[in-house]
Write a protein that holds these residues in place. Structure first.
Motif, PDB file in Angstrom:
ATOM      1  N   MET A 119       0.884  -1.481  -0.066  1.00 16.34           N
ATOM      2  CA  MET A 119      -0.320   0.098   0.075  1.00 16.34           C
ATOM      3  C   MET A 119       1.220   1.261  -0.077  1.00 16.34           C
ATOM      4  O   MET A 119       1.520   1.553   1.042  1.00 16.34           O
ATOM      5  N   SER A 120       0.536   2.127  -0.904  1.00 11.28           N
ATOM      6  CA  SER A 120       1.428   3.449  -1.087  1.00 11.28           C
ATOM      7  C   SER A 120       1.537   4.597   0.075  1.00 11.28           C
ATOM      8  O   SER A 120       0.588   3.875   1.241  1.00 11.28           O
ATOM      9  N   GLU A 121       2.257   4.801   0.605  1.00  7.54           N
ATOM     10  CA  GLU A 121       1.922   6.315   1.572  1.00  7.54           C
ATOM     11  C   GLU A 121       0.759   7.522   1.650  1.00  7.54           C
ATOM     12  O   GLU A 121       0.025   7.805   2.120  1.00  7.54           O
ATOM     13  N   LYS A 122       0.410   7.032  -0.001  1.00  9.91           N
ATOM     14  CA  LYS A 122      -0.653   8.449  -0.028  1.00  9.91           C
ATOM     15  C   LYS A 122      -2.590   7.402   0.140  1.00  9.91           C
ATOM     16  O   LYS A 122      -3.544   8.301   0.485  1.00  9.91           O
ATOM     17  N   ASN A 123      -1.848   6.285   0.194  1.00 10.72           N
ATOM     18  CA  ASN A 123      -3.558   5.558   0.971  1.00 10.72           C
ATOM     19  C   ASN A 123      -3.025   4.525   2.054  1.00 10.72           C
ATOM     20  O   ASN A 123      -4.139   4.099   2.213  1.00 10.72           O
ATOM     21  N   ALA A 124      -2.568   4.824   2.095  1.00 11.73           N
ATOM     22  CA  ALA A 124      -2.339   3.754   3.529  1.00 11.73           C
ATOM     23  C   ALA A 124      -2.983   5.319   5.225  1.00 11.73           C
ATOM     24  O   ALA A 124      -2.860   6.270   4.598  1.00 11.73           O
ATOM     25  N   PRO A 125      -3.662   4.317   6.313  1.00 14.78           N
ATOM     26  CA  PRO A 125      -4.726   4.658   6.548  1.00 14.78           C
ATOM     27  C   PRO A 125      -3.677   5.282   7.657  1.00 14.78           C
ATOM     28  O   PRO A 125      -2.244   5.034   7.810  1.00 14.78           O
ATOM     29  N   LEU A 126      -3.697   6.644   8.353  1.00 15.22           N
ATOM     30  CA  LEU A 126      -3.247   7.437   8.552  1.00 15.22           C
ATOM     31  C   LEU A 126      -3.908   7.041  10.040  1.00 15.22           C
ATOM     32  O   LEU A 126      -5.315   7.157  10.318  1.00 15.22           O
ATOM     33  N   THR A 127      -3.169   7.192  11.479  1.00 15.61           N
ATOM     34  CA  THR A 127      -3.379   8.081  13.016  1.00 15.61           C
ATOM     35  C   THR A 127      -2.331   8.909  13.389  1.00 15.61           C
ATOM     36  O   THR A 127      -1.933   9.575  12.656  1.00 15.61           O
ATOM     37  N   ALA A 128      -2.841   8.621  14.387  1.00 13.35           N
ATOM     38  CA  ALA A 128      -2.344   9.778  15.380  1.00 13.35           C
ATOM     39  C   ALA A 128      -0.878   9.623  15.083  1.00 13.35           C
ATOM     40  O   ALA A 128       0.281  11.093  15.912  1.00 13.35           O
ATOM     41  N   ASP A 129      -0.464   8.933  15.328  1.00  8.73           N
ATOM     42  CA  ASP A 129       1.034   8.567  15.403  1.00  8.73           C
ATOM     43  C   ASP A 129       1.678   8.726  13.811  1.00  8.73           C
ATOM     44  O   ASP A 129       3.187   8.320  13.497  1.00  8.73           O
ATOM     45  N   SER A 130       0.313   8.415  12.851  1.00 10.61           N
ATOM     46  CA  SER A 130       2.120   9.112  11.455  1.00 10.61           C
ATOM     47  C   SER A 130       2.401  10.793  11.565  1.00 10.61           C
ATOM     48  O   SER A 130       2.014  11.702  12.028  1.00 10.61           O
ATOM     49  N   THR A 131       3.457  10.965  10.937  1.00  7.33           N
ATOM     50  CA  THR A 131       3.994  11.695  10.898  1.00  7.33           C
ATOM     51  C   THR A 131       3.297  12.894  10.317  1.00  7.33           C
ATOM     52  O   THR A 131       2.539  12.651   9.135  1.00  7.33           O
ATOM     53  N   ILE A 132       3.754  14.370  10.328  1.00  2.00           N
ATOM     54  CA  ILE A 132       3.030  15.629   9.304  1.00  2.00           C
ATOM     55  C   ILE A 132       3.384  15.247   8.107  1.00  2.00           C
ATOM     56  O   ILE A 132       2.008  15.734   7.041  1.00  2.00           O
ATOM     57  N   LYS A 133       4.482  14.531   7.973  1.00  5.64           N
ATOM     58  CA  LYS A 133       4.693  14.367   6.494  1.00  5.64           C
ATOM     59  C   LYS A 133       3.942  13.657   5.964  1.00  5.64           C
ATOM     60  O   LYS A 133       3.536  13.616   4.554  1.00  5.64           O
ATOM     61  N   GLN A 134       3.238  12.926   6.542  1.00  9.52           N
ATOM     62  CA  GLN A 134       2.584  11.458   6.187  1.00  9.52           C
ATOM     63  C   GLN A 134       0.896  12.275   6.392  1.00  9.52           C
ATOM     64  O   GLN A 134       0.688  11.786   4.904  1.00  9.52           O
ATOM     65  N   TRP A 135       0.716  12.891   6.439  1.00 12.95           N
ATOM     66  CA  TRP A 135      -0.558  13.626   6.247  1.00 12.95           C
ATOM     67  C   TRP A 135      -0.226  14.478   5.099  1.00 12.95           C
ATOM     68  O   TRP A 135      -1.744  14.631   4.483  1.00 12.95           O
ATOM     69  N   LEU A 136       0.239  15.434   5.032  1.00 12.15           N
ATOM     70  CA  LEU A 136       1.191  16.606   4.391  1.00 12.15           C
ATOM     71  C   LEU A 136       0.821  15.743   3.018  1.00 12.15           C
ATOM     72  O   LEU A 136       0.542  16.114   1.651  1.00 12.15           O
ATOM     73  N   ASN A 137       1.529  14.124   2.433  1.00 12.16           N
ATOM     74  CA  ASN A 137       1.114  13.982   1.663  1.00 12.16           C
ATOM     75  C   ASN A 137       0.321  13.065   0.913  1.00 12.16           C
ATOM     76  O   ASN A 137       0.278  12.287  -0.328  1.00 12.16           O
ATOM     77  N   HIS A 138      -0.731  12.622   2.129  1.00  8.87           N
ATOM     78  CA  HIS A 138      -2.114  11.984   2.032  1.00  8.87           C
ATOM     79  C   HIS A 138      -3.633  12.890   1.209  1.00  8.87           C
ATOM     80  O   HIS A 138      -3.920  13.822   1.958  1.00  8.87           O
ATOM     81  N   PRO A 139      -3.745  12.445   0.250  1.00  7.13           N
ATOM     82  CA  PRO A 139      -5.043  13.422  -0.200  1.00  7.13           C
ATOM     83  C   PRO A 139      -5.972  13.700   1.210  1.00  7.13           C
ATOM     84  O   PRO A 139      -6.055  15.590   0.968  1.00  7.13           O
ATOM     85  N   LYS A 140      -6.669  12.804   2.063  1.00  3.39           N
ATOM     86  CA  LYS A 140      -7.426  13.333   2.504  1.00  3.39           C
ATOM     87  C   LYS A 140      -7.087  13.216   3.993  1.00  3.39           C
ATOM     88  O   LYS A 140      -7.728  14.828   4.567  1.00  3.39           O
ATOM     89  N   GLY A 141      -5.782  13.184   4.486  1.00  2.00           N
ATOM     90  CA  GLY A 141      -4.975  14.548   5.800  1.00  2.00           C
ATOM     91  C   GLY A 141      -4.803  15.311   4.908  1.00  2.00           C
ATOM     92  O   GLY A 141      -4.598  16.122   6.192  1.00  2.00           O
ATOM     93  N   ASN A 142      -4.172  15.736   4.076  1.00  3.56           N
ATOM     94  CA  ASN A 142      -3.577  16.950   3.565  1.00  3.56           C
ATOM     95  C   ASN A 142      -5.319  17.938   3.529  1.00  3.56           C
ATOM     96  O   ASN A 142      -5.092  18.762   4.045  1.00  3.56           O
ATOM     97  N   ALA A 143      -6.314  17.658   2.856  1.00  7.45           N
ATOM     98  CA  ALA A 143      -7.444  18.467   2.556  1.00  7.45           C
ATOM     99  C   ALA A 143      -8.027  18.687   4.460  1.00  7.45           C
ATOM    100  O   ALA A 143      -7.925  19.978   4.813  1.00  7.45           O
ATOM    101  N   ALA A 144      -7.838  17.598   5.011  1.00  2.91           N
ATOM    102  CA  ALA A 144      -8.396  18.081   6.662  1.00  2.91           C
ATOM    103  C   ALA A 144      -7.610  18.714   7.136  1.00  2.91           C
ATOM    104  O   ALA A 144      -7.764  19.357   8.272  1.00  2.91           O
ATOM    105  N   LEU A 145      -6.007  18.762   7.270  1.00  6.52           N
ATOM    106  CA  LEU A 145      -5.167  19.413   7.664  1.00  6.52           C
ATOM    107  C   LEU A 145      -5.522  21.197   7.369  1.00  6.52           C
ATOM    108  O   LEU A 145      -4.927  21.994   8.022  1.00  6.52           O
TER     109      LEU A 145
END
Length: 74
Positions: A1-27
């Motif tokens: 599973m690519s980083e862009k599709n991996a589930p995000l958690t509170a332990d995911s880094t800010i970089k992972q959040w920024l690289n994730h389409p939905k995580g980026n949008a939420a932030l």
């Protein structure tokens, strides 16, 4: 599973959040409410999202982090 599709958690880094389409949008939405942009998070990219809670002086609560996780993974 690519980083862009991996589930995000509170332990995911800010970089992972920024690289994730939905995580980026939420932030981006959260920061816009406070008059900030995603650029404010770039220096903190190696930190897990949950590490921002004490740094936020109460603005980022555990409940808000959980809501971000749910939103990013929906």
């Amino acid at each position: 599973m690519s980083e862009k599709n991996a589930p995000l958690t509170a332990d995911s880094t800010i970089k992972q959040w920024l690289n994730h389409p939905k995580g980026n949008a939420a932030l981006e939405e959260l920061l816009a409410q406070g008059g900030q942009s995603l650029n404010a998070l770039k220096p903190l990219s190696a930190l897990p999202l949950k590490k921002l809670m004490p740094m936020s002086q109460g603005a980022l609560t555990p409940e808000l982090v959980e809501a971000l996780v749910v939103k990013a993974n929906s």
